[in-house]
Each structure stands twice: as C-alpha cells, then as structure tokens.
Scaffold this active site. Structure first.
Site, PDB file in Angstrom:
ATOM      1  N   ARG A  87       0.864  -1.181   0.000  1.00 48.68           N
ATOM      2  CA  ARG A  87       0.000   0.000   0.000  1.00 48.68           C
ATOM      3  C   ARG A  87       0.903   1.234   0.000  1.00 48.68           C
ATOM      4  NH1 ARG A  87      -2.335   3.042   4.724  1.00 48.68           N
ATOM      5  NH2 ARG A  87      -3.942   4.347   3.806  1.00 48.68           N
ATOM      6  N   HIS A 131      -2.666  10.949   0.728  1.00 44.74           N
ATOM      7  CA  HIS A 131      -2.114  10.727   2.067  1.00 44.74           C
ATOM      8  C   HIS A 131      -1.453  12.046   2.480  1.00 44.74           C
ATOM      9  CE1 HIS A 131      -0.781   7.325   4.942  1.00 44.74           C
ATOM     10  NE2 HIS A 131      -0.461   8.462   5.537  1.00 44.74           N
ATOM     11  N   GLU A 176      -7.206   8.616   6.260  1.00 42.38           N
ATOM     12  CA  GLU A 176      -7.480   9.306   7.526  1.00 42.38           C
ATOM     13  C   GLU A 176      -7.902  10.766   7.340  1.00 42.38           C
ATOM     14  OE1 GLU A 176      -4.318   8.834  10.356  1.00 42.38           O
ATOM     15  OE2 GLU A 176      -4.466   6.661  10.361  1.00 42.38           O
ATOM     16  N   ASN A 305      -7.354   2.030  10.001  1.00 41.48           N
ATOM     17  CA  ASN A 305      -6.026   2.177  10.616  1.00 41.48           C
ATOM     18  C   ASN A 305      -6.200   2.143  12.121  1.00 41.48           C
ATOM     19  OD1 ASN A 305      -5.067   2.547   8.052  1.00 41.48           O
ATOM     20  ND2 ASN A 305      -4.503   4.701   8.321  1.00 41.48           N
ATOM     21  N   TYR A 307      -4.169   2.032  15.994  1.00 43.37           N
ATOM     22  CA  TYR A 307      -2.955   2.098  16.816  1.00 43.37           C
ATOM     23  C   TYR A 307      -3.217   1.950  18.313  1.00 43.37           C
ATOM     24  CZ  TYR A 307      -0.552   3.414  12.572  1.00 43.37           C
ATOM     25  OH  TYR A 307      -0.035   3.388  11.302  1.00 43.37           O
ATOM     26  N   GLU A 382      -3.469  -0.062   8.244  1.00 46.64           N
ATOM     27  CA  GLU A 382      -2.277   0.331   9.004  1.00 46.64           C
ATOM     28  C   GLU A 382      -2.397  -0.186  10.428  1.00 46.64           C
ATOM     29  OE1 GLU A 382      -1.239   4.523   9.209  1.00 46.64           O
ATOM     30  OE2 GLU A 382      -1.647   4.759   7.073  1.00 46.64           O
TER      31      GLU A 382
HETATM   32  C1  FCB Z   1      -1.184   7.333  10.701  1.00 42.40           C
HETATM   33  C2  FCB Z   1      -0.749   7.843   9.338  1.00 42.40           C
HETATM   34  C3  FCB Z   1       0.595   7.348   8.899  1.00 42.40           C
HETATM   35  C4  FCB Z   1       1.576   7.267  10.054  1.00 42.40           C
HETATM   36  C5  FCB Z   1       0.982   6.524  11.212  1.00 42.40           C
HETATM   37  C6  FCB Z   1       1.907   6.360  12.376  1.00 42.40           C
HETATM   38  O1  FCB Z   1      -2.031   8.250  11.269  1.00 42.40           O
HETATM   39  O2  FCB Z   1      -1.700   7.476   8.363  1.00 42.40           O
HETATM   40  O3  FCB Z   1       1.044   8.172   7.863  1.00 42.40           O
HETATM   41  O4  FCB Z   1       1.992   8.527  10.385  1.00 42.40           O
HETATM   42  O5  FCB Z   1      -0.178   7.162  11.638  1.00 42.40           O
END
Ligand code: FCB
Length: 479
Positions: A87, A131, A176, A305, A307, A382
């Site tokens: 990607r 992006h 995002e 995405n 985290y 992500e």
């Molecule tokens: C996301 C972004 C990516 C990277 C990660 C850690 O928000 O899409 O570009 O910065 O976080």
C-alpha cells in the site's frame, strides 16, 4: 519491552483464511524525497516542514528515505519479505503540480514503474490517492475549506485511474480524513497548520464530498474493475467507569471522530447530534442538497487504521484538564465544539509515541464495524508501533532486535484473527510501516519501520520484526 504473555502466533496454531492479504504500507511524503524532481510541485507538507517550529528538529521530507531513487531496491526488499501487497500513496503534486490542469507525465511515470515493478514481483499494488500532500496551490485557494478542492480531487483521481487503472488492484481515495481536517485545520499540528474549528468541519465535509465524487470517477476510468475504498482512523473510545459523564463524552467524540465520516459514507447523512454539538462553531451551510447522497457510494472495502484507544469524560472545569488524546499538542483544538471533553491517560504499556498498546481495541473496533455494516468487507490498512530501536553488530552483520515491535505486531495480528473467528469479513492486514520514515510533526525521531533506515547512508536493515513478518506470511495457512 511490552511483555504480555500472548504466545507467538505460531504457538497458537493460528491459520488465516485462504486469500487473506498480508502487506505493508507507506506514504509518498514520508518516504520519497526528490521533492523538486521531474516537475513535482510543492505540497502543503513542504511548506509546513520548512516553516520553523512546525516539525521536531526542523526535519523535512526533502530526502526522507530517498525512495524515489531507490524504488527498485525497495521493491526487491518487499519481494524478499514475501509481501502479498504493498500500500503506497501517490503524491498529487507529482501528477498535477498545482492541483489542476494537465498531467505531469514524468511524475506519473514514477508510479507507473512502481506498479510494474510490484506486478513483476507478484505483489499486489494498493494505491492511496491522498495521504496528506495537498498541492500548495490548492491550499493557497483555501485548501479543504474550499468546496472546489473536492472537484479538483475527483479530477486528479480520474487522471490517476486512467493512467494506472489497468494495473492497480485497489484504490483508496483518502487516508485518515480525520487527520487532514482536525489536525490540519483544527489543532494545527499538521499541514497546513490552521486553527479554526469551523474550517476543520468544512474540511470534514469537503473531504467526504471529495471521496464521494472520486469513487465513480475511479470506477469509470479504471479498466480492471478495481476495488475502491477509503481508509479511516476510527477512534476506539472508552469511558471512565467511575464517572457518569463518560457516556456523554463518548457520544460526542464518537460523533466527531467516527460518525462524521461513517454516517455520510454508509448512510448518506450527517447525524443530528453532530450538528447540534457543533452548532456554535458552524451552521454546516457548506452541506448542499445532494451532497450526502453523493458521499454515500458503495465501496468494496473499508480500510481501518488502528494504533491505540482513548478514554474520555467531561471536564468539570475545575480539575486540571488532561489532553492525553495521543495527538501532538498544538495551538488549536482537534475537537471543535467538544473542547470540554477530557482525554485521560491510558493504562500502559506504551509505544515511543506515548500511545497505549491495546490489541483488544482492534478486535472491538472490527467487531463493532461488523455490527454497524455487516455486508462491508474490512481491511486493516495500518497497524504498527514506534520504538527506539538499536542496532547491534553480529558476526552475521547488523541486526535490530526489536522485540517490543514483534510483540506489538504479534498481539495485534492475533486480535485481528480473533475478530475473523467472530465472523468479521477481514480481508487483509498491512503493517505500518515498511520503512522508518518522516513521521509528520515528529520528523525522523519516531521509527515505525519493520526495516531500519540509516538516514546518513540510506542503508536498509531488516529488523527482527521484518523477519518475523516474513515468516508469518510464509506460514499463515499452516497450523
Ligand atoms: C497514521 C498515518 C501514517 C503514520 C501513522 C503512524 O495516522 O496514516 O502516515 O503517520 O499514523
């Protein structure tokens, strides 16, 4: 290192469905460098990173991982890892240096070669159109606050799909949009660094509209019936059990962070409570008749995405307000109309970003999306972690023993597998990121790669996590 007792996926006998895609992700401004080459125009990230005080250490993407010149070697590396898919994102200002008008052929050629290089190595190309590197000329005309930018985006999407739409398998319109709107125009932590709640909400709508206008253009222009998608960073929001204001805080942040995108996308409407919560900030007059229906386009896959999580309650105005929302402190607020929500510190462990490690949140998010849109295939576009890596010299060469990252990935891949077992139609998982790279406002201080980049020499070193991922890919269908 974050030790958790989660056994390695191999010891759990995890088997991923046939056809499940394992890939890795990057973004143009974060890796390419070559910002003035082959006719590329300036983007808002060039301007922002060159403005003193905006990025840690004054770092810029001028050189980054020099991927623009090292694409072939990087492609070989992907092949070595056995990636099913890659990607990447296309820099709009390479295709249209000022965001409109004729195509810059030389810029397009770079992506055309990249796509061919992927296909030649048996790797599926997954292209993100936006992006975050908006052509500066469009920002000079008011950026995403200007409705016209949505139409410019759809034109650019059509140009890209005409050129690459015989070979790209999956197109993602936006990455995002939450960050673009709320960090770019609300808090100011991201380019273009503006700080107006009203502008942030106008940007939300124009990004949604840009997506809705681009989807049919991509389907029309591409010649290989591609999958079309959007990638969202949906927030997994938790409350403070001892605080009865948490449900209200959760509702507000869910409206701003999640439903502001999901409701027009999936239902063709903005939710009444979102409009009410933000009424003092904007009257939403920028939403015109027909817009919501335009945004409500069927998509083939929804990119997610993930985290970490957030925990919220209402701020009582007395206790010192916390803002542990995981986003860099900046002059403005990323939460227009809900600035009185307090973001509490999360239970650890944490990554180098200070983000809490919560694999259960990924499972919860995927399962909740299945409940919300049962027919919608999902993809984790992500997931990954920054840690302060160290390089060790061994007889076999240099190694990066990044056990904490291996643990993070193992726990999240396992959580994704649990979601599949609970009936989620999850099609794939992409590690962020292939390479250490320019981490936006944090510059080069945060390393997310499964491959280490030595920024002095541009040498790439496979971290232990890359080897772990390589083995996962090779063995994922064997118990
Ligand atoms: C996301 C972004 C990516 C990277 C990660 C850690 O928000 O899409 O570009 O910065 O976080």
């Amino acid at each position: 290192m974050a030790t958790t007792g989660t056994p390695d996926y191999r010891d759990q006998g995890l088997v991923f469905p046939e056809g499940f895609v394992f890939g890795s992700a990057t973004a143009s401004y974060q890796i390419e460098g070559a910002v003035r080459e082959d006719g590329r125009g300036p983007s808002i990230w060039d301007t922002f990173s060159h403005t003193p005080g905006r990025v840690v250490n004054g770092d810029t993407g001028d050189v980054a991982c020099d991927h623009y010149h090292r694409a072939d070697a990087d492609l070989d590396l992907m092949k070595d890892l056995g990636l099913d898919a890659y990607r990447f994102s296309i820099a709009w200002p390479r295709i249209q240096p000022t965001g409109s008008g004729a195509v810059n052929r030389a810029g397009l050629e770079f992506y055309s070669r990249l796509v061919d290089g992927l296909l030649a190595r048996g790797i599926t190309p997954v292209a993100t159109l936006y992006h975050w590197d908006l052509p500066q000329a469009l920002e000079d005309a008011n950026g995403w606050v200007n409705r016209d930018t949505a139409y410019r985006f759809a034109e650019y999407a059509a140009l890209a799909a005409e050129a690459l739409g015989d070979r790209v398998q999956t197109w993602t319109t936006l990455n995002e949009p939450w960050c673009t709107a709320y960090l770019g125009y609300g808090s100011g932590a991201h380019a273009p660094g503006r700080t107006s709640g009203a502008d942030a909400l106008a940007a939300v709508h124009h990004l949604n509209l840009a997506h809705g206008l681009a989807v049919p253009e991509i389907r029309r222009a591409a010649r290989n019936a591609p999958d079309v998608s959007i990638t969202l960073n949906l927030h997994v929001i938790r409350g403070d059990d001892d605080d009865d204001t948490s449900p209200e805080a959760i509702r507000r942040i869910d409206a701003l962070a999640n439903r502001a995108f999901l409701s027009p996308l999936l239902q063709g409407r903005y939710d009444a409570d979102l409009l009410e919560d933000t009424a003092a900030v904007t009257d939403w007059a920028f939403v015109r008749d027909g817009d919501a229906a335009q945004i409500h386009q069927p998509i083939d896959v929804l990119g997610v995405n993930y985290y970490s999580t957030v925990t919220v309650r209402m701020w009582d105005g007395v206790a010192p307000r916390k803002n542990a929302d995981g986003h860099q402190g900046a002059a403005g607020s990323p939460w227009p109309g809900s600035e009185h929500v307090e973001f509490l510190e999360q239970p650890g462990p944490y990554t180098d970003m200070g983000w809490n490690i919560a694999p259960d949140g990924l499972e919860e998010l995927l399962v909740s999306l299945r409940e919300r849109c049962p027919e919608q295939p999902l993809m984790v576009t992500e997931n990954g972690a920054a840690f302060p890596d160290r390089v060790v010299e061994t007889d076999a060469g240099r190694r990066v023993p990044d056990a904490a990252r291996v643990d993070y990935l193992n726990r999240h891949v396992t959580a994704a597998h649990r979601a599949i077992a609970r009936g989620v139609d999850l099609r794939g998982y992409y590690v962020w990121s292939l390479l250490d790279n320019f981490e936006w406002g944090y510059g080069y201080t945060k390393r997310f790669g499964i491959v280490r980049v030595d920024y002095e020499t541009q040498e790439r070193i496979l971290k232990d996590s890359a080897r772990w991922f390589q083995e996962l890919i090779a063995t994922r269908t064997t118990p």
